[in-house]
Design a protein around this motif. Structure first.
Motif, short mmCIF file in Angstrom:
data_model
loop_
_atom_site.label_atom_id
_atom_site.label_comp_id
_atom_site.label_asym_id
_atom_site.label_seq_id
_atom_site.Cartn_x
_atom_site.Cartn_y
_atom_site.Cartn_z
N SER A 56 -33.46 -17.50 -1.08
CA SER A 56 -34.40 -17.99 -1.47
C SER A 56 -35.52 -17.75 -0.12
CB SER A 56 -34.03 -20.36 -1.76
OG SER A 56 -33.60 -19.85 0.21
N GLY A 57 -34.57 -17.20 1.19
CA GLY A 57 -35.87 -17.41 2.07
C GLY A 57 -36.47 -15.98 1.56
N LEU A 58 -36.24 -15.16 1.33
CA LEU A 58 -36.66 -13.48 0.59
C LEU A 58 -38.18 -13.97 -0.18
CD1 LEU A 58 -36.87 -10.28 0.58
CD2 LEU A 58 -36.06 -10.25 -0.95
N LYS A 59 -37.32 -14.72 -1.04
CA LYS A 59 -38.00 -15.11 -3.23
C LYS A 59 -39.34 -16.32 -2.45
CE LYS A 59 -37.96 -18.87 -4.44
NZ LYS A 59 -36.75 -20.04 -5.04
N THR A 60 -39.92 -17.17 -1.15
CA THR A 60 -40.36 -17.77 -0.48
C THR A 60 -41.05 -17.22 0.36
OG1 THR A 60 -38.85 -19.87 -0.87
CG2 THR A 60 -40.96 -19.81 0.66
N ALA A 61 -40.48 -16.41 1.23
CA ALA A 61 -41.47 -15.39 1.97
C ALA A 61 -42.24 -14.33 1.15
CB ALA A 61 -40.59 -14.03 2.65
N VAL A 62 -42.03 -13.69 -0.29
CA VAL A 62 -43.10 -13.29 -1.16
C VAL A 62 -43.87 -14.14 -1.59
CG1 VAL A 62 -42.99 -11.99 -3.05
CG2 VAL A 62 -41.12 -11.65 -1.20
N VAL A 63 -43.19 -15.35 -2.33
CA VAL A 63 -44.48 -15.97 -3.21
C VAL A 63 -45.27 -16.58 -1.34
CG1 VAL A 63 -44.59 -18.44 -3.92
CG2 VAL A 63 -42.81 -16.83 -4.71
N ASN A 64 -45.46 -17.14 -0.77
CA ASN A 64 -45.89 -17.50 0.20
C ASN A 64 -46.78 -16.18 0.80
OD1 ASN A 64 -45.71 -20.10 0.06
ND2 ASN A 64 -43.29 -19.77 2.09
N PHE A 65 -46.20 -15.23 0.91
CA PHE A 65 -47.19 -14.15 1.01
C PHE A 65 -48.92 -13.54 0.20
CE2 PHE A 65 -48.59 -9.43 0.90
CZ PHE A 65 -49.00 -9.55 2.23
N ARG A 66 -48.05 -13.66 -0.82
CA ARG A 66 -49.69 -13.48 -2.07
C ARG A 66 -50.18 -14.26 -2.29
NH1 ARG A 66 -49.12 -14.97 -6.48
NH2 ARG A 66 -51.08 -14.07 -7.72
N HIS A 67 -49.77 -16.04 -1.81
CA HIS A 67 -50.59 -16.99 -1.73
C HIS A 67 -51.65 -16.70 -0.58
CE1 HIS A 67 -51.27 -21.37 -1.25
NE2 HIS A 67 -51.20 -21.48 -3.31
N ASN A 68 -51.33 -17.05 0.72
CA ASN A 68 -51.73 -17.01 1.75
C ASN A 68 -52.46 -16.04 2.01
OD1 ASN A 68 -50.36 -19.82 2.02
ND2 ASN A 68 -48.52 -18.59 3.25
#
Ligand code: KG4
Ligand code: ZN
Length: 340
Positions: free
Chosen positions: A212-224
């Motif tokens: 879940s941490g890796l997934k959130t990191a990818v999603v946040n990175f793209r979003h931010n």
């Protein structure tokens, strides 16, 4: 011994006939990808309804392809755990009907162990070995003593690895299931473009997996940080994510191999189709990697019918389905204690 296997644990309805745990006489699988695609994931209620429509179609087709009648069969095997409860119940009910009608024994099979059986249908497998089961619902490391005797060493603490591939693909609007799409895109990207975390976990969880941490990191990175979702960004994101997701699997498997002093590994489950994962294990000169063909890595009934040949348990009309996953450290023979 001719066994008809039935698999309905998630979103594939499948029937197969396997002789003596080795020779596949037929496999017929209906995949529900098209039906679940609009939702970017498996909808359990929909899955059960489609299994209900398809299970007899698959069994009839498998029987036809093998050129057999029920009187020539020796048993009916069914995946009765773990999985989506509604889906499992369709397969279990069908197995009971076929067993009762044709006076055949019913063999309950553990779906996770069946994944580990996949390479046996194509090659000779030596024991003991280490198992890495990677799918949409599971990320597991096992220590295997025989095809039916294993210890669960590590498991998913949150999202399974396949789930992470699927959720990231959904976020990038790439389609479903995400694994094969990300695999293809990653081949065109730079795996070092973005530095996503390699999530190894602390000592007591060193063989468990968290995505879940890796997934959130990818999603946040793209979003931010990426205002334009250009194709090039998607390729680099796919490659950088895939590298970290798969490196964790490889590193933990290697640690367990070193600890147990075993250099034999079985890979299976849908994510074992991943080209980077296959390359890493195949390229490891120290390991004997048993990697099944992609069609045997994903859910199918041949692995159920194959493993059933070695299973001594027998079910009757009271046979039930069990949805729960296994707890780490459990040792068992084609059985498990529910984890709650
Ligand atoms: O074993 P499986 O067919 O079904 C279960 O979840 O039990 O695995 C499906 C999973 C999905 O999450 C899918 O995205 C993933 O396997 N998958 C892949 C690849 N092919 C399928 N993941 C990464 N790379 C692939 N090439
Ligand atoms: Zn599976």
């Amino acid at each position: 011994m001719l066994i008809l296997g039935i698999e309905t644990s998630c979103d594939e309805t499948s029937a197969a006939i396997v002789e003596n745990g080795k020779k596949i006489l037929s496999v017929f699988t209906h995949t529900q990808i098209d039906e679940h695609s609009p939702y970017f994931g498996v909808v359990p209620e929909l899955a059960s309804r489609i299994h209900l429509e398809m299970v007899t179609v698959c069994v009839n087709e498998a029987m036809k392809q093998a050129g057999l009648t029920f009187s020539q069969l020796d048993a009916i095997a069914v995946a009765n755990r773990p999985g989506l409860i509604g889906s499992l119940l369709i397969g279990v009910s069908a197995a009971k009907v076929y067993g009762f009608t044709h006076d055949l024994p019913i063999i309950p099979v553990n779906h996770v162990l069946a994944h580990l059986y996949a390479p046996h249908l194509e090659m000779e497998v030596e024991y003991p070995n280490i198992g890495l089961i990677v799918s949409g619902g599971h990320t597991m490391l096992t220590y295997n003593i025989s095809p039916t005797d294993f210890e669960l060493v590590g498991t998913t603490v949150d999202d399974a690895v396949g789930e992470a591939f699927d959720k990231i693909a959904k976020h990038l609007n790439l389609g479903y299931p995400g694994g094969p799409i990300i695999d293809k895109l990653a081949a065109l990207g730079d795996e070092n473009a973005y530095r996503f975390p390699l999530v190894m976990l602390k000592k007591k969880d060193r063989y468990n997996f968290s995505y879940s941490g890796l997934k959130t990191a990818v999603v946040n990175f793209r979003h931010n940080f990426l205002s334009e979702n250009t194709q090039e960004n998607n390729e680099n994101i796919a490659a950088s994510f895939q590298k970290k997701a798969v490196d964790v699997l490889y590193k933990k498997t290697k640690f367990l191999c070193a600890e147990k002093n075993i250099q034999r590994v079985i890979l299976s489950g849908g994510v074992a189709c991943n080209s980077y994962l296959r390359k890493l294990f195949r390229g490891d000169g120290k390991l004997v990697a048993y990697i099944p063909s992609p069609s045997l890595c994903t859910d199918n009934a041949a692995i159920i019918a194959g493993l059933a040949y070695h299973v001594s348990d027998r079910g009757d009309l009271s046979l039930d389905a069990e949805s729960r996953v296994l707890s780490s450290g459990f040792k068992g023979k084609n059985r498990e204690i529910p984890f709650s």
